[in-house]
Write a protein that holds these residues in place. Structure first.
Motif, PDB file in Angstrom:
ATOM      1  N   LYS A   1       2.267   1.770  -3.385  1.00 26.74           N
ATOM      2  CA  LYS A   1       1.231   2.303  -4.276  1.00 26.74           C
ATOM      3  C   LYS A   1       1.042   3.803  -4.051  1.00 26.74           C
ATOM      4  O   LYS A   1       0.907   4.573  -5.007  1.00 26.74           O
ATOM      5  CB  LYS A   1      -0.090   1.571  -4.039  1.00 26.74           C
ATOM      6  CG  LYS A   1      -0.131   0.161  -4.604  1.00 26.74           C
ATOM      7  CD  LYS A   1      -1.481  -0.484  -4.326  1.00 26.74           C
ATOM      8  CE  LYS A   1      -1.536  -1.902  -4.886  1.00 26.74           C
ATOM      9  NZ  LYS A   1      -2.842  -2.560  -4.586  1.00 26.74           N
ATOM     10  N   LEU A   2       1.036   4.215  -2.767  1.00 29.31           N
ATOM     11  CA  LEU A   2       0.868   5.631  -2.454  1.00 29.31           C
ATOM     12  C   LEU A   2       2.024   6.459  -3.004  1.00 29.31           C
ATOM     13  O   LEU A   2       1.825   7.535  -3.567  1.00 29.31           O
ATOM     14  CB  LEU A   2       0.759   5.821  -0.937  1.00 29.31           C
ATOM     15  CG  LEU A   2      -0.555   5.364  -0.287  1.00 29.31           C
ATOM     16  CD1 LEU A   2      -0.461   5.467   1.224  1.00 29.31           C
ATOM     17  CD2 LEU A   2      -1.733   6.192  -0.802  1.00 29.31           C
TER      18      LEU A   2
ATOM     19  N   GLU B   1       0.827  -1.201   0.000  1.00 25.49           N
ATOM     20  CA  GLU B   1       0.000   0.000   0.000  1.00 25.49           C
ATOM     21  C   GLU B   1       0.865   1.255   0.000  1.00 25.49           C
ATOM     22  O   GLU B   1       0.556   2.239  -0.677  1.00 25.49           O
ATOM     23  CB  GLU B   1      -0.926   0.005   1.224  1.00 25.49           C
ATOM     24  CG  GLU B   1      -2.079  -0.978   1.136  1.00 25.49           C
ATOM     25  CD  GLU B   1      -2.985  -0.704  -0.060  1.00 25.49           C
ATOM     26  OE1 GLU B   1      -3.335   0.469  -0.282  1.00 25.49           O
ATOM     27  OE2 GLU B   1      -3.330  -1.660  -0.779  1.00 25.49           O
TER      28      GLU B   1
ATOM     29  N   GLU C   1       1.720   6.603  -6.753  1.00 24.41           N
ATOM     30  CA  GLU C   1       0.651   7.518  -7.149  1.00 24.41           C
ATOM     31  C   GLU C   1       1.091   8.970  -6.972  1.00 24.41           C
ATOM     32  O   GLU C   1       0.787   9.829  -7.808  1.00 24.41           O
ATOM     33  CB  GLU C   1      -0.603   7.232  -6.312  1.00 24.41           C
ATOM     34  CG  GLU C   1      -1.298   5.929  -6.697  1.00 24.41           C
ATOM     35  CD  GLU C   1      -2.436   5.589  -5.759  1.00 24.41           C
ATOM     36  OE1 GLU C   1      -2.680   6.408  -4.823  1.00 24.41           O
ATOM     37  OE2 GLU C   1      -3.080   4.545  -5.940  1.00 24.41           O
ATOM     38  N   GLU C   2       1.799   9.240  -5.862  1.00 27.46           N
ATOM     39  CA  GLU C   2       2.284  10.597  -5.614  1.00 27.46           C
ATOM     40  C   GLU C   2       3.303  11.014  -6.669  1.00 27.46           C
ATOM     41  O   GLU C   2       3.290  12.152  -7.152  1.00 27.46           O
ATOM     42  CB  GLU C   2       2.909  10.672  -4.213  1.00 27.46           C
ATOM     43  CG  GLU C   2       3.368  12.053  -3.805  1.00 27.46           C
ATOM     44  CD  GLU C   2       2.221  13.052  -3.754  1.00 27.46           C
ATOM     45  OE1 GLU C   2       2.480  14.249  -4.005  1.00 27.46           O
ATOM     46  OE2 GLU C   2       1.082  12.640  -3.464  1.00 27.46           O
TER      47      GLU C   2
END
Length: 231
Positions: A179-180, A176, A183-184
């Motif tokens: 993924k963050l 997770e 994405e950032e």
């Protein structure tokens, strides 16, 4: 007439005792870890009473001990439709056999079937959790492990299972976080790309506007008002 009835009763009793004898001998030999010797008596016992699910279960176990997996699967599948309150046991045994054969889909199918027959059959939850680990279905595996520990709070495997659950959850958390971060980073790149596009667009617009007031210079034809003189 009474003599004939008496003889018939003797025959029935003899057959019943013979059947019981085959089962008892087979069970005893199996308990003494003599599967090859127990096999013959259990096969006879099955012929004596084709409806005895216990005989099927014992026979299946003996086949497993002898490494006769095809025969074990066949006997368990034959027993399943008539297994009654032992249906979960039979389905779970089939799940175990397919698990050891590496047939993930069939193993999960029979473990799930065992749970359907008996919702507190802890062994089926453990088996299905293990098969789901192999399949990479980690979230559902954790759910099955937790259900198993709820049913078997004193399981000797508790520490190992809890460590595995912790490891899986930490991997989920790390995934997770990745993924963050991704994405950032994608958002930052998209914003930078848009900023550059806006800057280029503004620059082009400025050039277009300023070009409308530029004189033609050398590109225009000059007017000459004098007279030509010849020497």
């Amino acid at each position: 007439m009474k003599k004939i009835i008496f003889i018939c009763l003797l025959i029935i009793i003899a057959v019943f005792c013979y059947g019981q004898s085959n089962f008892t001998k087979g069970e005893e030999l199996m308990m003494y870890n003599k599967p090859s010797e127990a096999l013959e008596f259990l096969i006879r016992a099955m012929s004596d009473d084709p409806s005895s699910v216990t005989v099927y279960l014992y026979l299946g176990i003996v086949y497993e001990q002898l490494g006769m997996m095809d025969e074990a699967i066949a006997i368990y599948r034959r027993a399943l439709p008539i297994a009654g309150n032992l249906s979960a046991n039979v389905a779970n045994n089939l799940g175990n056999l397919y698990f050891h054969r590496g047939n993930i889909d069939m193993a999960e199918q029979y473990y799930t079937q065992a749970i359907g027959f008996n919702g507190v059959f802890s062994g089926a939850f453990l088996g299905r959790a293990n098969i789901r680990i192999k399949a990479g279905n980690l979230q559902n595996a954790v759910a099955d492990y937790e259900h198993y520990l709820t049913l078997e709070p004193r399981s000797p495997q508790r520490n190992s299972i809890e460590q595995l659950i912790t490891l899986i959850r930490s991997e989920f958390a790390a995934e997770e976080m990745r993924k963050l971060i991704a994405e950032e980073e994608e958002r930052r790149i998209a914003e930078e790309r848009q900023r550059l596009l806006d800057a280029v667009s503004a620059s082009l617009q400025s050039v277009a506007e300023s070009s409308q007031g530029i004189s033609f210079g050398a590109e225009s034809v000059e007017q000459y008002n004098g007279e030509f003189e010849l020497d």
